[in-house]
Design a protein around this motif. Structure first.
Motif, PDB file in Angstrom:
ATOM      1  N   THR A 147     -15.359 -39.355  -3.748  1.00 49.03           N
ATOM      2  CA  THR A 147     -16.756 -38.970  -3.479  1.00 49.03           C
ATOM      3  C   THR A 147     -16.954 -37.533  -3.967  1.00 49.03           C
ATOM      4  OG1 THR A 147     -16.099 -38.296  -1.253  1.00 49.03           O
ATOM      5  CG2 THR A 147     -16.999 -40.528  -1.521  1.00 49.03           C
ATOM      6  N   PRO A 148     -18.203 -37.070  -4.098  1.00 48.46           N
ATOM      7  CA  PRO A 148     -18.425 -35.690  -4.562  1.00 48.46           C
ATOM      8  C   PRO A 148     -17.765 -34.629  -3.705  1.00 48.46           C
ATOM      9  CG  PRO A 148     -20.442 -36.956  -4.755  1.00 48.46           C
ATOM     10  CD  PRO A 148     -19.469 -37.828  -4.019  1.00 48.46           C
ATOM     11  N   ALA A 149     -17.451 -34.926  -2.451  1.00 46.17           N
ATOM     12  CA  ALA A 149     -16.748 -33.973  -1.576  1.00 46.17           C
ATOM     13  C   ALA A 149     -15.883 -34.754  -0.605  1.00 46.17           C
ATOM     14  CB  ALA A 149     -17.739 -33.089  -0.830  1.00 46.17           C
ATOM     15  N   SER A 150     -15.012 -34.056   0.090  1.00 45.89           N
ATOM     16  CA  SER A 150     -14.189 -34.696   1.113  1.00 45.89           C
ATOM     17  C   SER A 150     -14.322 -33.916   2.408  1.00 45.89           C
ATOM     18  CB  SER A 150     -12.718 -34.735   0.685  1.00 45.89           C
ATOM     19  OG  SER A 150     -12.115 -33.463   0.830  1.00 45.89           O
ATOM     20  N   VAL A 151     -13.902 -34.521   3.505  1.00 45.95           N
ATOM     21  CA  VAL A 151     -14.028 -33.870   4.814  1.00 45.95           C
ATOM     22  C   VAL A 151     -12.888 -32.891   5.081  1.00 45.95           C
ATOM     23  CG1 VAL A 151     -15.316 -35.791   5.817  1.00 45.95           C
ATOM     24  CG2 VAL A 151     -12.807 -35.777   5.944  1.00 45.95           C
ATOM     25  N   ASN A 152     -11.976 -32.739   4.117  1.00 45.40           N
ATOM     26  CA  ASN A 152     -10.859 -31.816   4.279  1.00 45.40           C
ATOM     27  C   ASN A 152     -11.236 -30.415   3.799  1.00 45.40           C
ATOM     28  OD1 ASN A 152      -9.120 -33.936   5.121  1.00 45.40           O
ATOM     29  ND2 ASN A 152      -8.782 -34.497   2.972  1.00 45.40           N
ATOM     30  N   LEU A 153     -10.671 -29.409   4.433  1.00 47.78           N
ATOM     31  CA  LEU A 153     -10.792 -28.048   3.928  1.00 47.78           C
ATOM     32  C   LEU A 153      -9.980 -27.958   2.640  1.00 47.78           C
ATOM     33  CD1 LEU A 153     -11.821 -25.138   4.564  1.00 47.78           C
ATOM     34  CD2 LEU A 153      -9.603 -24.727   5.663  1.00 47.78           C
ATOM     35  N   SER A 154     -10.387 -27.086   1.728  1.00 50.00           N
ATOM     36  CA  SER A 154      -9.687 -27.007   0.452  1.00 50.00           C
ATOM     37  C   SER A 154      -9.447 -25.573   0.030  1.00 50.00           C
ATOM     38  CB  SER A 154     -10.484 -27.734  -0.638  1.00 50.00           C
ATOM     39  OG  SER A 154     -11.740 -27.116  -0.837  1.00 50.00           O
ATOM     40  N   VAL A 156      -7.317 -24.920  -3.540  1.00 46.08           N
ATOM     41  CA  VAL A 156      -7.448 -25.371  -4.925  1.00 46.08           C
ATOM     42  C   VAL A 156      -7.532 -26.885  -4.946  1.00 46.08           C
ATOM     43  CG1 VAL A 156      -6.283 -25.495  -7.164  1.00 46.08           C
ATOM     44  CG2 VAL A 156      -6.312 -23.348  -5.887  1.00 46.08           C
ATOM     45  N   ARG A 157      -6.904 -27.493  -3.965  1.00 41.32           N
ATOM     46  CA  ARG A 157      -7.012 -28.931  -3.713  1.00 41.32           C
ATOM     47  C   ARG A 157      -7.269 -29.111  -2.225  1.00 41.32           C
ATOM     48  NH1 ARG A 157      -2.998 -28.057  -7.248  1.00 41.32           N
ATOM     49  NH2 ARG A 157      -2.971 -29.223  -9.199  1.00 41.32           N
ATOM     50  N   ASP A 158      -7.513 -30.343  -1.807  1.00 41.83           N
ATOM     51  CA  ASP A 158      -7.702 -30.621  -0.384  1.00 41.83           C
ATOM     52  C   ASP A 158      -6.466 -30.235   0.412  1.00 41.83           C
ATOM     53  OD1 ASP A 158     -10.228 -31.540  -0.687  1.00 41.83           O
ATOM     54  OD2 ASP A 158      -9.726 -33.668  -0.563  1.00 41.83           O
ATOM     55  N   ILE A 159      -6.680 -29.577   1.525  1.00 37.53           N
ATOM     56  CA  ILE A 159      -5.613 -29.316   2.485  1.00 37.53           C
ATOM     57  C   ILE A 159      -5.707 -30.447   3.508  1.00 37.53           C
ATOM     58  CG2 ILE A 159      -4.649 -27.663   4.133  1.00 37.53           C
ATOM     59  CD1 ILE A 159      -6.229 -25.475   2.666  1.00 37.53           C
ATOM     60  N   THR A 160      -4.967 -31.502   3.284  1.00 36.95           N
ATOM     61  CA  THR A 160      -5.158 -32.747   4.036  1.00 36.95           C
ATOM     62  C   THR A 160      -4.870 -32.610   5.525  1.00 36.95           C
ATOM     63  OG1 THR A 160      -2.909 -33.421   3.415  1.00 36.95           O
ATOM     64  CG2 THR A 160      -4.733 -34.206   2.040  1.00 36.95           C
ATOM     65  N   VAL A 161      -4.079 -31.610   5.907  1.00 36.84           N
ATOM     66  CA  VAL A 161      -3.764 -31.444   7.330  1.00 36.84           C
ATOM     67  C   VAL A 161      -4.923 -30.783   8.079  1.00 36.84           C
ATOM     68  CG1 VAL A 161      -1.273 -31.339   6.964  1.00 36.84           C
ATOM     69  CG2 VAL A 161      -2.615 -29.226   6.891  1.00 36.84           C
ATOM     70  N   ALA A 278     -17.835 -29.161  -4.118  1.00 35.85           N
ATOM     71  CA  ALA A 278     -17.663 -30.299  -5.023  1.00 35.85           C
ATOM     72  C   ALA A 278     -16.386 -30.204  -5.856  1.00 35.85           C
ATOM     73  CB  ALA A 278     -18.874 -30.408  -5.954  1.00 35.85           C
ATOM     74  N   THR A 279     -15.875 -28.983  -6.071  1.00 32.26           N
ATOM     75  CA  THR A 279     -14.640 -28.823  -6.850  1.00 32.26           C
ATOM     76  C   THR A 279     -13.417 -28.658  -5.959  1.00 32.26           C
ATOM     77  OG1 THR A 279     -14.989 -26.419  -6.999  1.00 32.26           O
ATOM     78  CG2 THR A 279     -15.820 -27.761  -8.820  1.00 32.26           C
ATOM     79  N   ARG A 280     -13.599 -28.770  -4.651  1.00 38.24           N
ATOM     80  CA  ARG A 280     -12.498 -28.634  -3.682  1.00 38.24           C
ATOM     81  C   ARG A 280     -11.852 -27.243  -3.767  1.00 38.24           C
ATOM     82  NH1 ARG A 280     -14.314 -33.673  -4.015  1.00 38.24           N
ATOM     83  NH2 ARG A 280     -12.983 -35.377  -3.275  1.00 38.24           N
ATOM     84  N   THR A 281     -12.647 -26.201  -3.830  1.00 40.43           N
ATOM     85  CA  THR A 281     -12.121 -24.829  -3.925  1.00 40.43           C
ATOM     86  C   THR A 281     -12.839 -23.906  -2.927  1.00 40.43           C
ATOM     87  OG1 THR A 281     -13.689 -24.341  -5.713  1.00 40.43           O
ATOM     88  CG2 THR A 281     -11.470 -25.038  -6.359  1.00 40.43           C
ATOM     89  N   GLU A 282     -13.069 -24.399  -1.737  1.00 37.71           N
ATOM     90  CA  GLU A 282     -13.884 -23.657  -0.767  1.00 37.71           C
ATOM     91  C   GLU A 282     -13.258 -22.316  -0.379  1.00 37.71           C
ATOM     92  OE1 GLU A 282     -14.958 -28.101   0.738  1.00 37.71           O
ATOM     93  OE2 GLU A 282     -13.421 -26.863   1.713  1.00 37.71           O
ATOM     94  N   LEU A 283     -11.957 -22.304  -0.102  1.00 34.81           N
ATOM     95  CA  LEU A 283     -11.302 -21.054   0.263  1.00 34.81           C
ATOM     96  C   LEU A 283     -11.082 -20.163  -0.954  1.00 34.81           C
ATOM     97  CD1 LEU A 283      -8.649 -22.247   2.899  1.00 34.81           C
ATOM     98  CD2 LEU A 283     -10.870 -21.173   3.302  1.00 34.81           C
ATOM     99  N   LEU A 284     -10.873 -20.761  -2.109  1.00 40.47           N
ATOM    100  CA  LEU A 284     -10.683 -19.973  -3.331  1.00 40.47           C
ATOM    101  C   LEU A 284     -11.939 -19.179  -3.670  1.00 40.47           C
ATOM    102  CD1 LEU A 284      -8.755 -19.302  -5.690  1.00 40.47           C
ATOM    103  CD2 LEU A 284      -9.783 -21.230  -6.940  1.00 40.47           C
TER     104      LEU A 284
END
Length: 362
Positions: A147-154, A156-161, A278-284
Motif C-alpha cells: 500500500t502507499p504507506a504502512s502502519v509501522n514507524l520507519s 529508511v525501511r519499516d521498523i516492524t517492531v 510514502a517512502t518509509r523514511t519518516e525518521l530520516l
C-alpha cells in the motif's frame, strides 16, 4: 529518468513564467503581505509585497506531473505510464494544505492584519486534510500487496517492531503532517529561506525515491530492496515540486518580489511529510529536514523558557530572527541557513546510502 526530467522541465517553466504574472495580478488586487509589529524593524519595508505566491508552486507541480503522464500515455512509456495512488495522494495532501494556507493568507489580506485563520480553524483544516490522507494511504495495494504507506514507524525501511495500528497511524500522520507544515511555515520568514531549503529537501527525495525504484521489492525481492509502492511516481512528484520551488525562488530571492505565504509553506511542509510517509523514511526526514527542526524547536524553547522564567532564550524566534537582531545582514542569514539545510540533506542522504550498503553486506 525521462519522466523526472520532463516533469522537472515543465514545472520549472510554468513556475518561472507564472510567478511574474501572479505578481502583477496580486499587486493590482492589493494582495500585499502584512508585517507583524514585533518583527525586526528592517522588515517593515516589505509591507505590501504580494503574497500567496505558493499558488505558482502548486500549479507548476501539478502541471509537470500531469504533463509527464500525458507524454507517457501518448508514447506508451513502459514505466510510470499512469498516475499512481501514492503520487496522487501526496499531491492531494499538498493541495489541501495549500488551500488551508490560501484561506489564511486571504483573511490576512482582507482584514489588513498579520493574523489570518485562528489556531482552531487552521488546526481543523490540517486535521481534515491529514485524516483523509492517512486513511486512504493505507488502501490501494499493488500486485505485490504494498500500500502507499504502512502502519509501522520507519527510518529508511519499516521498523516492524514499532507498529502503530490503524488508529495509531492516523494519529501519527496528523502529528507528523501538522508538525512539518508548521515547521516550514516558521522558516518562511526571510526572502527565499523556506523556498531554497525546501527545494534541497525535495531534491534529496528525488534521489531517494529513484534509488528505491531501482531496488524495489515489487520488481525483484532481494536483500536490501525497498517495499515502496510507487517510488518512481514519488520521484516525479518530488522533482516537479523541486523545480516549482526553484522557479519561484527566481522571484522570491532577496529582495523578494513576492512571498509564498502560508499557501506555499503549509503545502510544502505537508508535501515533505507525505513523501516521508510514502517512502518509509519518516525518521530520516528529521535529519534531512534538520533546518526546519531547528527553526521549530527554537519557537518551542522560546515559549517554554519564557513561561517558566519570564525571560527570552533568543532575541526573537524563529531562530533566523535571532541572528538578524544580532546584526547579521538578511542575505547572510539566508545563505548560511541554506548551507545548514544542504549539510542536513547530504548527511541524511549519506545515512540512506549507508543503510543500503549495510543491507547488501557492504
Amino acid at each position: 529518468m525521462k519522466s523526472i526530467l520532463i516533469g522537472g522541465a515543465v514545472s520549472l517553466i510554468v513556475s518561472i513564467m507564472l510567478t511574474p504574472y501572479l505578481i502583477r495580478v496580486f499587486s493590482r488586487q492589493g494582495f500585499g503581505q502584512e508585517i507583524r509589529e514585533e518583527g525586526p524593524a528592517g522588515h517593515k519595508a516589505k509591507r505590501g509585497t504580494p503574497t500567496m505566491g505558493g499558488v505558482a508552486i502548486l500549479v507548476a507541480m501539478w502541471a509537470g506531473y500531469l504533463a509527464t503522464h500525458l507524454v507517457n500515455q501518448l508514447y506508451a512509456s513502459s514505466s510510470g505510464q499512469t498516475p499512481s495512488a501514492s503520487g496522487l495522494l501526496v499531491l492531494l495532501l499538498t493541495s489541501s494544505l495549500g488551500l488551508v494556507g490560501f484561506l489564511d493568507d486571504f483573511i490576512k489580506i482582507r482584514k489588513q492584519r498579520n493574523l489570518g485563520l485562528n489556531k482552531t480553524a487552521k488546526l481543523v483544516g490540517q486535521f481534515v486534510a491529514t485524516i483523509v490522507f492517512a486513511i486512504l494511504v493505507l488502501h490501494f495495494p499493488n500486485k505485490s500487496g504494498f500500500t502507499p504507506a504502512s502502519v509501522n514507524l520507519s527510518f529508511v525501511r519499516d521498523i516492524t517492531v514499532v507498529s502503530f495500528g490503524v488508529v495509531g497511524f492516523v494519529v501519527f500522520c496528523y502529528v507528523a503532517v501538522s508538525a512539518w507544515s508548521n515547521a516550514v511555515n516558521f522558516t518562511d520568514g526571510l526572502d527565499g529561506l523556506a523556498g531554497g531549503s525546501t527545494a534541497m529537501v525535495l531534491a534529496t527525495y528525488v534521489v531517494i525515491s529513484f534509488w528505491q525504484f531501482r531496488y524495489n521489492c515489487s520488481n525483484n525481492a532481494f536483500a536490501g530492496c525497498y517495499s515502496v509502492r510507487d517510488p518512481l511516481d514519488l520521484a516525479l512528484v518530488a522533482a516537479c515540486a523541486t523545480a516549482g520551488c526553484v522557479g519561484f525562488l527566481w522571484w522570491n530571492a532577496a529582495p523578494a518580489k513576492i512571498f509564498m505565504g502560508d499557501t506555499g509553506s503549509l503545502a510544502l511542509g505537508g508535501l515533505i511529510a507525505g513523501l516521508s510517509i510514502a517512502t518509509r523514511t519518516e525518521l530520516l526526514l528529521i535529519v534531512i529536514g534538520g533546518l526546519f527542526v531547528v527553526e521549530m524547536m527554537s519557537v518551542v524553547l522560546q515559549i517554554a523558557v519564557f513561561r517558566a522564567s519570564g525571560r527570552r532564550l533568543f532575541r526573537m524566534a524563529p531562530f533566523h530572527h535571532h541572528f538578524e537582531l544580532a546584526g547579521w545582514a538578511e542575505t547572510t542569514v539566508i545563505i548560511r541557513f541554506w548551507l545548514l539545510a544542504g549539510i542536513c540533506c547530504m548527511f541524511g542522504l549519506g545515512l540512506f546510502y549507508s543503510d543500503w550498503l549495510s543491507a547488501w553486506g557492504g
